[in-house]
Enzyme design. Structure first.
Site, PDB file in Angstrom:
ATOM      1  N   SER A   1      -0.864  -1.055  -0.778  1.00  0.00           N
ATOM      2  CA  SER A   1       0.284  -1.549  -1.128  1.00  0.00           C
ATOM      3  C   SER A   1       1.730  -0.095  -1.136  1.00  0.00           C
ATOM      4  O   SER A   1       1.804   0.343  -0.035  1.00  0.00           O
ATOM      5  CB  SER A   1       0.307  -2.111  -2.740  1.00  0.00           C
ATOM      6  OG  SER A   1       1.445  -2.986  -2.927  1.00  0.00           O
TER       7      SER A   1
ATOM      8  N   ASP B   1      -1.796 -11.757   3.751  1.00  0.00           N
ATOM      9  CA  ASP B   1      -0.703 -11.262   2.824  1.00  0.00           C
ATOM     10  C   ASP B   1       0.614 -11.827   2.643  1.00  0.00           C
ATOM     11  O   ASP B   1       1.399 -11.781   3.811  1.00  0.00           O
ATOM     12  CB  ASP B   1      -0.798  -9.585   3.220  1.00  0.00           C
ATOM     13  CG  ASP B   1      -0.277  -8.583   2.082  1.00  0.00           C
ATOM     14  OD1 ASP B   1       0.610  -9.319   1.490  1.00  0.00           O
ATOM     15  OD2 ASP B   1      -0.456  -7.512   2.248  1.00  0.00           O
TER      16      ASP B   1
ATOM     17  N   HIS C   1      -2.838 -10.477  -0.277  1.00  0.00           N
ATOM     18  CA  HIS C   1      -2.453  -8.869  -0.561  1.00  0.00           C
ATOM     19  C   HIS C   1      -3.362  -8.181  -1.191  1.00  0.00           C
ATOM     20  O   HIS C   1      -3.768  -6.878  -1.135  1.00  0.00           O
ATOM     21  CB  HIS C   1      -1.052  -8.677  -1.297  1.00  0.00           C
ATOM     22  CG  HIS C   1      -0.482  -7.439  -1.657  1.00  0.00           C
ATOM     23  ND1 HIS C   1      -0.120  -6.594  -0.549  1.00  0.00           N
ATOM     24  CD2 HIS C   1      -0.443  -6.584  -2.764  1.00  0.00           C
ATOM     25  CE1 HIS C   1       0.169  -5.443  -1.233  1.00  0.00           C
ATOM     26  NE2 HIS C   1       0.189  -5.582  -2.599  1.00  0.00           N
TER      27      HIS C   1
END
Length: 345
Positions: A137, A291, A320
């Site tokens: 991320s 995602d 995600h």
């Protein structure tokens, strides 16, 4: 996602950066970079892995991937986890003295983070080569920045569920998250005396619709995680995660995320393709196939313009969160295999 420790235990070190001149024109006085290391640096300093932290996390949340017998084995590698600015351990709104405290904490970019991390590795440890940089991320974004800013230093990278440049849609998603937090009257434009818990809970509820895929909810996979219902999952997982955070720290990290762009610097002057093309590191870029933050199409564009990169998406209903939460064994195995491949190359 591991639980963030908020007790007084200090199991990390702090690198003093002095007065840090920031990319966007401010100075962060007496800046501090918190970090933790695992394993030992070998004689020729060739066994270095940099494992980066993500939104609302500290090094505590990364430690689960470091284990003997795993890809990130501390008996083989010297693993450095630098904490991103704004996370409450490195310089942040919550721990910086006035007048740069709380809402006056300056805008810190990924560029600023990587420059500070580079100083830690070179000045503290004398490191000139990094075997692998990796992270999930926001940490994936930092991974791309490391490879673009120091292409001759970074040998391999594995960014998971993140991007080299924050997309406009991603920016808009974060605006919704930030608005939910700051709309709480208790936020007081960042000058609160007590945490605005209503806003933090609202932030968690907004995030809850983005972290996992539609398939995850359709198949009621939250039941497999021990939650009795969707509402139980929202409260027990998402609200709880953000209830433990400092609101101004969240805003600071959102600002960092929103301004992410590996070409926004003196090396590339906004030329994104040039910045991608300058990355020399062997790369396995790992988006989640569903995602909602970072769609695989964005990763495909990045890989197309990188000279030594492979696109290897997670096939996972965890969206995600396939890239770094550790909640699904198949995703953990898939990531571990990619790390092993890069480290062996």
């Amino acid at each position: 996602m591991a639980q963030w420790k908020l007790d007084k235990e200090v199991d990390y070190e702090v690198f003093e950066l002095g007065d840090l001149k920031l990319q966007k024109g401010m100075t962060l006085p007496d800046a501090k970079l918190a970090y933790k290391t695992f394993g030992r640096l070998n004689a020729d300093k060739s066994n270095v892995i940099v494992l980066l932290t993500y939104m609302a996390s500290t090094h505590y949340d990364n430690q689960w991937v470091i284990r003997e017998g795993g890809a990130l084995d501390p008996s083989k590698y010297f693993i450095v986890i630098p904490n991103v600015f704004g996370n409450g351990l490195s310089s942040s709104p919550s721990n910086t003295p006035a007048p740069y405290n709380k809402a006056r904490f300056p805008h810190v970019t990924y560029y600023d983070n990587i420059k500070a991390q580079h100083r830690l590795l070179t000045e503290k440890f004398g490191i000139t080569k990094i075997k692998m940089v990796t992270g999930w991320s926001m940490a994936a974004a930092q991974t791309f920045h490391w490879a673009a800013l120091y292409p001759d230093m970074v040998e391999t990278i594995c960014p998971t569920a993140g991007s080299a440049k924050t997309a406009k849609h991603n920016h808009v998603m974060l605006e919704g998250v930030k608005a939910a937090l700051t709309a709480d009257d208790a936020f007081k434009d960042g000058w609160y005396d007590e945490q605005p818990f209503k806003g933090l809970r609202a932030m968690g509820r907004v995030y809850a619709g983005w972290g996992f895929s539609q398939e995850f909810f359709r198949k009621e996979e939250y039941l497999e995680l021990g939650y009795a219902s969707v509402e139980d999952f929202i409260v027990g997982y998402w609200e709880q995660w953000f209830n433990l955070r400092d609101a101004n720290n969240m805003v600071a990290m959102i600002r960092t995320w929103q301004s992410g762009d590996i070409s926004d610097n003196e090396l590339y002057n906004g030329d994104f393709r040039k910045a991608l093309g300058a990355i020399k590191a062997k790369a396995i870029v790992m988006p989640g196939d569903c995602d909602l933050y970072f769609p695989p199409e964005d990763s495909a564009f990045e890989v197309e313009h990188m000279p030594n990169a492979e696109l290897r998406p997670f096939r996972s209903s965890h969206g995600h969160f396939a890239g770094g939460s550790g909640l699904r064994k198949a995703d953990v195995k898939f990531l571990d295999e990619a790390w092993r491949e890069l480290l062996a190359s």
